[in-house]
Structure formats: structure tokens, C-alpha cells
Scaffold this active site. Structure first.
Site, PDB file in Angstrom:
ATOM      1  N   HIS A 152      -9.596  -5.080  10.458  1.00 35.51           N
ATOM      2  CA  HIS A 152     -10.073  -4.838   9.095  1.00 35.51           C
ATOM      3  C   HIS A 152     -11.352  -4.010   9.078  1.00 35.51           C
ATOM      4  O   HIS A 152     -12.075  -4.006   8.098  1.00 35.51           O
ATOM      5  CB  HIS A 152     -10.329  -6.169   8.378  1.00 35.51           C
ATOM      6  CG  HIS A 152      -9.071  -6.860   7.928  1.00 35.51           C
ATOM      7  ND1 HIS A 152      -7.976  -6.994   8.735  1.00 35.51           N
ATOM      8  CD2 HIS A 152      -8.741  -7.441   6.754  1.00 35.51           C
ATOM      9  CE1 HIS A 152      -7.027  -7.644   8.082  1.00 35.51           C
ATOM     10  NE2 HIS A 152      -7.461  -7.916   6.872  1.00 35.51           N
ATOM     11  N   GLU A 161       0.825  -1.220   0.000  1.00 40.60           N
ATOM     12  CA  GLU A 161       0.000   0.000   0.000  1.00 40.60           C
ATOM     13  C   GLU A 161       0.852   1.261   0.000  1.00 40.60           C
ATOM     14  O   GLU A 161       0.556   2.217  -0.713  1.00 40.60           O
ATOM     15  CB  GLU A 161      -0.962   0.009   1.195  1.00 40.60           C
ATOM     16  CG  GLU A 161      -2.169  -0.904   1.044  1.00 40.60           C
ATOM     17  CD  GLU A 161      -1.862  -2.371   1.314  1.00 40.60           C
ATOM     18  OE1 GLU A 161      -0.735  -2.677   1.763  1.00 40.60           O
ATOM     19  OE2 GLU A 161      -2.741  -3.211   1.084  1.00 40.60           O
TER      20      GLU A 161
END
Lengths: 399, 351
Positions: B148, B79
């Protein structure tokens, strides 16, 4: 072993014996990394290596003279900047002293106005070669954001202070060049310490997976502020880190302008022809402090610094020129004087630049200033009461 | 067809939200990206699984076929890597759309997202913009566990230089994403896995929804009677507010439900306008309460309209714990309809 490293040395144990065996294996492995050295400490040139692929001289004596004069300027800039910082006129400043051949050799191999330079903060001479005004750099270190404004047509990104972030930007710019089918190559600069950052590994991975025209140029100056290379990494070389990513990897004597130039030139041509990414490790040494906020004497031994002084790129480049009758003491003196006068003038102009107006703090945050921010700017207050006149009136009327 | 913000006529009324062209939230996102990519070849989409797999949540389904691998790009799982790559590509003049499979994963890219993206223009004296759209799922996705299930709006809204859009329905998803793509500033675009299959009418004609303009989902600006309370929300919880408002209306309690659409910029003027008629506010926010967007809204309300309030401002956030994994606990943790109704009732009865 120098004193600084001794402090951190672990007591010898059986474990160290194992480590030594591994070291031996590792040395064999790192033998795969090519090391280029062309101009030695005594200014003696390896004529065989000092040729391009097509057999032309790598650098003509006139070119070396040109580059040497830039070295003198850069060294003078360090001196002037150091004094300016000590007298409180510069905020801080990272000296380039000892590393000039890295910046000049690599910068000279890149095409001005065509290739991109994505710097960190210790490659001044490359920036100047590519059109960055020296005054901008001084303004930046004086603590003024406007020093990061790049003149039109100059392909350099602003000096990057966070360690390593700029390598990803370089990969992005190189990738964009590639998809836009432009004939440009991107070189990004960083230090040995930055190769411990995830950004280095992610950038190397992206650049090689996407096969972009990028050169990763590591100035391995042995010290990440006070942490020596051996404590920063367990790999024998920085260059070998690139092997894992399938990059071309090469190590050069970073104080040898011929070697730096040659490696960068070859990397640039390879990149242009779609040959992808090169990681260049330039072995050099920071003769000064990390920045003016640092005192390297606290962690480096005088012996170590002394041993590197003999390897100073200026000494050997000068010897090369003197041997060819192109340089002497008189020329040196006049070059230093010229450089000093020039830099003093530039520094005066840069440091007498009117300070930014308060408006400027607000103007460049968004493409168009949002209403709330405009109100802050125009009232010049963060006190919310004065920014909300209706409620202020109501509060007043209650009294 | 406009490719810059300046070319868009925002004074033109938006097309009707009523109609029978019913598509999913994810399709609305896809249409926004596809339309902009057809117009402007500088726009590209990069992220994990976006190309051959058609997106982990099928948002980019079919886009690889149309635009090819040069513009729909599968990124390595990295990322920080592709966030930084986008910065470089944007500096060069491209307009990246970066898909985070989840905004939870954006945390490993924080240095690029917070230390580079919002400051590029500022630090270069207006020279190097960073017109990147970062988009992906935000908030509790349904038993994904605490790592998450991040809601990032409060944390990221603290940073100047960013814009944050957070649609609550397919119509807004398309109109806001199109605006985000042509915007010259970096935009964080927060979607929700729990809404991707939501369906609604999305008009055929091109439209852009302006940032910083809230939508009134319940109540009217010029009703015969003033509403009893102003409910303010953004993103998925707007739908909880609408459910609560419909239920409360049966008991004779009328709510203005304001959908902020963007939290940066924040349309505080619409909130104040509503409060001047209701004199009560409940803010519903799926972030943790401490230093949340709800905190900011209430602070600004107190600063700007303190004398119009008849009741202390009230907020309904998620509980101040990591998102629970168990289904019943996650449901209870969120600012759901029941919590909102209780808050409204207590404000109205005491007001």
C-alpha cells in the site's frame, strides 16, 4: 467430441462422476435462460415468434432482403481481405464468416446516429450499417491508425483489440448518456473468451449497479482462438453469467437474424425505458480462422466445422428469401459480382492511401504538443546529442 | 472564469504564497474540485467512499451535499472498472475526476490506465481525447506496508501520452489540480496521505499553476552569490529538501531547491539554468533508484549541460527494497533530511 478437444481431455476418474452429477444440477439451473430461435437451418420461419410485441411482423421480407445483401457484401469483404492479406497488402484480418447474422441483426435493431456501437473486431456488418466506411476498416487492418478515425455523426468507437477493455468504455458511455438524459442506448460486442476477463465482470457490475442503458452482446463463436468454450468457462452458458449481476439475460441462435434482431430490439427498448442492462449470448460459429495469423485446422476437427457449415446464416436467410420468390441463383451471382467490384474499388482506394507522414506519429499524443516532443518531431531524431545543440557544441570544442 | 486551458492567461503572475488564509492540503484539493465543478457541469468525481463517507481521507467532505449523487459517485471496489468507465464517459464528452484511495490500487487498473487512457487520442488520430484526472495518495503513507506504499511516478512517467502532477504543498495542490481538471489530456495527480493535513496559505482568488514550470523553494534566480548546489525534487520530498537546505545554510552551504511540480512535462530548462550557476546537482526522489525520475533528470542534465558540471550528478532515492512496514525502517528507507544533507555535503566538499 472433436479431435481438438480430445487432446485436452482428462482421463476418466471418479471425480468425473461427481462432475457429471453437478452438470445435471447445472443444466436444471440454466434452464432459466431463455433461448430464442425463429428462423431454422432450413429457412423455415416460426411465424408466431416472428412478431414484435405489438404484433407487427418482426422483419418484413424487404428488410430481410436488404440485410441479406449486406451479408453478401460482408462475406465478399472477407474473401477480398483474405486474399489481400495473403498477398501482403493487409497486415492481418479477422474474418467474420459465419457470424454475419449477429452483427446485422443486432446492428439493425440499434438506431443509426442515435445509439452507440462499442465494438471489438468481428462485427463489421454492424459498423457498416451504422455509417463506418468499409475503407476505414480495411485501412485499419492494413496497419494504419487513420482507419480508426470515425466520420462526424457516426456513433461508433474505434475497433478495440485488447480483449474486453471496450466493455467498460461502453458502460461509461451509457452512464454518461444517462446522466445527460439522452435517449441513446449503447451496445458493446465481445466474444466468449472475453467473458473470462475481469473487464467483463466489472463492466456488468457497473452497468447494472448504475442501471445504464447498455446491451452486452456476446458472440459466442465457441473458440477463443484455440481454446474451446468448455475450457474457457465452467458455466453452461455465457448468458447465465449476467444473472449474478441482475441483468436481463437471453440466449439466441446467433445465426438466425430474426432471433438476434428480436432480442436486441427488446433489449434496446427496455434500456430506453430505464429497464437497464441486457446480456445477449448469440450462439454462433467462426467458420474462418481467428485471424489470418491463425490456422484453425490445427485445433478444430473438419467434422465440427462441417456441422456448422449447415447452420451458416447465409444459407438459411437465402432459403427464406427463395421461398418467398425474392432470391434466386442469378440474383446471387449478380449480387456477388456487385459486391466484389464495390469492395475491390474500396480496397484499392484504401490501400493506395498515401502513408502517414512522420509528423503524424507525434501530433496526436497530447491535445497540444509538448516542447520536448516538438523537438523530437522537428529533429526527427532520438539521438539526444543532436537534440541538444548547446552541449553538442561544447563537446565538439573539447576535441 | 476559464473552463479550458486555452482560456487561462498563464503570463499573469500567480498570487502570493504568503497570507493568513491557512487551510489543509485536503481542503485545497477540495476547493479545486469544487470550484471547477461549479463552473463546468461535465466535471464529476467518482471513487471508493467519496460520497456518503466523504472520502476515505475526507478530501471530498461535503461535496455530496453540494453536488448530489449524480456528480459525487461512490463506485464499487473495482479500480479497473471505474478507470474504464471514466474513459467511456470522457469519450462521450464528460470530464471525470477519479479518486484512487491509493495509487497502489491503480495497479489493478493498469490495462485501462496505461493501455487505453494515454493512447485514446493517439490511436484515433486526434479524435477521441481522454480528459480524465486520476488522483489519490502516492508514496509511503506511514506504516501501510509494501503493497500500500507505492510510488508510481517513475513507472507511469515512462508512458507517453500522460501528464503527471505531484504537488508538495497546499498552494500548489489547488493550483495544479485546477489546471489538471481543465487540461484536455489525461492527468495523473499524485498526492500524499502524509501531507493531507499540512497547512498553508491558499489564496481566495482563482489561480491555475501551469504544468512544466518548476518553483524555486530556496535560493534565488538572481542572487548576489550563486548557490552551491542544485537540489531537484517533486512531491513530498521537496519538504525534506527544504528542511535540509535550511539546516545546511547554517553551515554556510546555500542550495537552490527546485520543486518540479510536474514530472511530465518536466521543466528541465529551470534545472539547467540553476546548474549553470551551481555546477552541481543532487536529485531527491521517493521512487526506487533504477530507472527513476531521478535517473531521467540526471540523464537529461548530462545530455544538455555536461560541460557545466563540476561534480558527478548525485541522486538520493528510497532504498532499492519494498517499503518496510516497521516505523523506523520506513523512516530510514525514505530520502530523508539526513541523507540529503550527507549527499549535499559530499558534493560541495569535493566540488
Amino acid at each position: 467430441m472433436d479431435q481438438g478437444a480430445n487432446v485436452r481431455r482428462m482421463p476418466y476418474t471418479a471425480w468425473n462422476a461427481f462432475v457429471e452429477i453437478f452438470m445435471a444440477i447445472r443444466t436444471a439451473y440454466t434452464a432459466n435462460i431463455e433461448h430464442i430461435s425463429i428462423l431454422d437451418e432450413n429457412g423455415v420461419l416460426d411465424e408466431k415468434l416472428a412478431k414484435t410485441a405489438s404484433g407487427e411482423p418482426l422483419l418484413t421480407p424487404e428488410q430481410v432482403l436488404f440485410l441479406y445483401e449486406r451479408m453478401v457484401e460482408c462475406r465478399q469483404l472477407d474473401e477480398v481481405a483474405f486474399k489481400l492479406q495473403r498477398s501482403g497488402r493487409l497486415f492481418t484480418y479477422p474474418q467474420n464468416k459465419g457470424q454475419e447474422a449477429c452483427a446485422l441483426g443486432s446492428g439493425f435493431a440499434m438506431r443509426k446516429g442515435q445509439d452507440w456501437l462499442v465494438p471489438c473486431y468481428r462485427e463489421n456488418a454492424a459498423l457498416f450499417l451504422h455509417g463506418m466506411p468499409m475503407g476505414h476498416v480495411l485501412l485499419f487492418w492494413a496497419g494504419d491508425e487513420r482507419g480508426s478515425i470515425i466520420p462526424e455523426g457516426v456513433k461508433i468507437t474505434p475497433i478495440a483489440i485488447p480483449i474486453g477493455t471496450q466493455m467498460l468504455h461502453a458502460a461509461g458511455i451509457a452512464w454518461a448518456q444517462k446522466v445527460r438524459k439522452n435517449d441513446s442506448v449503447v451496445i458493446t460486442y465481445f466474444g466468449d473468451g472475453a467473458t473470462s476477463e475481469g473487464d467483463f465482470h466489472e463492466a456488468m457490475n457497473f452497468a447494472t449497479v448504475f442501471n445504464v442503458p447498455a446491451i452486452f452482446f456476446c458472440q459466442n463463436n465457441q473458440w477463443a482462438i484455440s481454446v474451446p468454450r468448455e475450457q474457457q468457462m465452467n458455466s453452461e452458458t455465457v448468458a447465465q453469467k449476467g444473472l449474478a449481476y441482475g441483468a436481463q439475460c437471453v440466449q439466441v441462435d446467433g445465426n438466425d437474424i430474426f432471433a438476434v434482431y428480436k432480442a436486441t430490439l427488446e433489449a434496446r427498448e427496455r434500456a430506453r425505458q430505464g429497464g437497464g442492462v441486457t446480456l445477449i449470448e448469440a450462439i454462433t460459429y467462426r467458420l474462418g480462422d481467428h485471424t489470418t495469423a491463425d490456422d484453425a485446422r490445427r485445433y478444430r476437427s473438419a467434422d465440427e466445422v462441417e456441422s456448422w457449415k449447415n447452420k451458416d446464416p447465409m444459407i438459411r436467410t437465402r432459403k427464406y428469401l427463395e421461398a418467398r420468390g425474392l432470391w434466386d441463383e442469378a440474383k446471387q451471382k449478380s449480387a456477388e459480382e456487385r459486391a466484389e467490384a464495390m469492395i475491390k474499388k474500396i480496397a484499392d482506394d484504401a490501400l493506395n492511401f498515401a502513408p502517414p507522414t512522420t509528423d503524424e506519429m507525434f501530433n496526436y499524443l497530447y491535445a497540444e504538443i509538448p516542447e520536448e516532443l516538438r523537438r523530437q518531431r522537428d529533429t526527427l531524431r532520438t539521438n539526444s546529442l543532436s537534440m541538444n545543440p548547446e552541449q553538442a557544441r561544447l563537446s565538439e570544442s573539447r576535441r | 472564469m476559464p473552463t479550458t486551458l486555452a482560456e487561462i492567461d498563464f503570463s499573469k503572475p500567480l498570487p502570493s504564497e504568503q497570507g493568513d488564509r491557512v487551510i489543509q492540503f485536503r481542503e485545497a484539493l477540495r476547493e479545486a474540485m469544487t470550484e471547477e465543478m461549479r463552473k463546468d457541469d461535465r466535471v464529476f468525481l467518482m471513487g471508493e467512499e467519496v460520497a456518503y463517507y466523504n472520502g476515505a481521507y475526507k478530501v471530498s467532505q461535503g461535496m455530496l451535499d453540494e453536488f448530489g449523487p449524480q456528480r459525487i459517485i461512490d463506485a464499487p471496489i473495482s479500480e479497473n472498472g471505474f478507470a474504464g468507465l471514466a474513459v467511456g464517459a470522457a469519450m462521450y464528452g464528460l470530464r471525470p475526476i477519479i479518486e484512487f484511495m491509493s495509487w497502489s490500487f491503480s495497479l489493478v487498473a493498469a490495462d485501462q490506465l496505461l493501455n487505453n487512457v494515454p493512447k485514446m487520442l493517439y490511436m484515433s488520430g486526434g479524435q477521441w481525447g481522454c480528459p480524465v484526472v486520476f488522483r489519490g495518495n502516492n508514496g509511503a503513507g506511514g506504516q501501510l506496508g509494501s503493497t500500500h506504499s507505492w510510488t508510481v511516478e517513475a513507472m507511469y512517467a515512462n508512458v507517453p501520452g500522460l501528464k503527471i502532477a505531484i504537488p508538495s504543498n497546499p498552494y500548489d495542490a489547488k493550483g495544479l489540480l485546477k489546471t489538471a481538471i481543465v487540461d484536455d489530456d489525461p492527468v495523473f495527480f499524485l498526492e500524499s496521505e502524509r501531507m493531507l493535513s499540512d497547512k498553508a496559505h491558499v489564496p481566495q482568488e482563482e489561480y491555475f499553476i501551469p504544468f512544466g514550470k518548476a518553483a524555486l523553494r530556496r535560493g534565488t534566480w538572481s542572487g548576489e552569490r550563486n548557490s552551491d548546489v542544485t537540489l531537484v525534487s517533486f512531491g513530498r520530498p521537496v519538504n525534506f529538501c527544504v528542511e535540509a537546505a535550511d539546516e545546511l545554510e547554517k553551515d554556510g552551504i546555500v542550495c537552490d531547491v527546485l520543486d518540479m511540480r510536474t514530472v511530465r512535462p518536466l521543466d528541465i530548462d529551470s534545472i539547467i539554468q540553476s546548474i549553470k550557476r551551481t555546477n552541481k546537482i543532487v536529485v531527491v526522489d521517493q521512487c526506487w533508484p533504477f530507472a527513476s525520475v531521478a535517473s531521467e533528470v540526471i540523464t537529461q542534465v548530462c545530455e544538455k549541460a555536461f560541460d557545466y558540471l563540476d561534480h558527478q550528478p548525485v541522486r538520493v532515492n528510497t532504498d532499492d527494497v519494498p517499503t518496510p512496514y516497521a516505523k523506523n525502517l520506513e523512516a530510514e528507507y525514505l530520502p530523508h533530511k539526513g541523507k540529503i544533507m550527507r549527499a549535499v555535503k559530499s558534493v560541495v566538499s569535493k566540488g
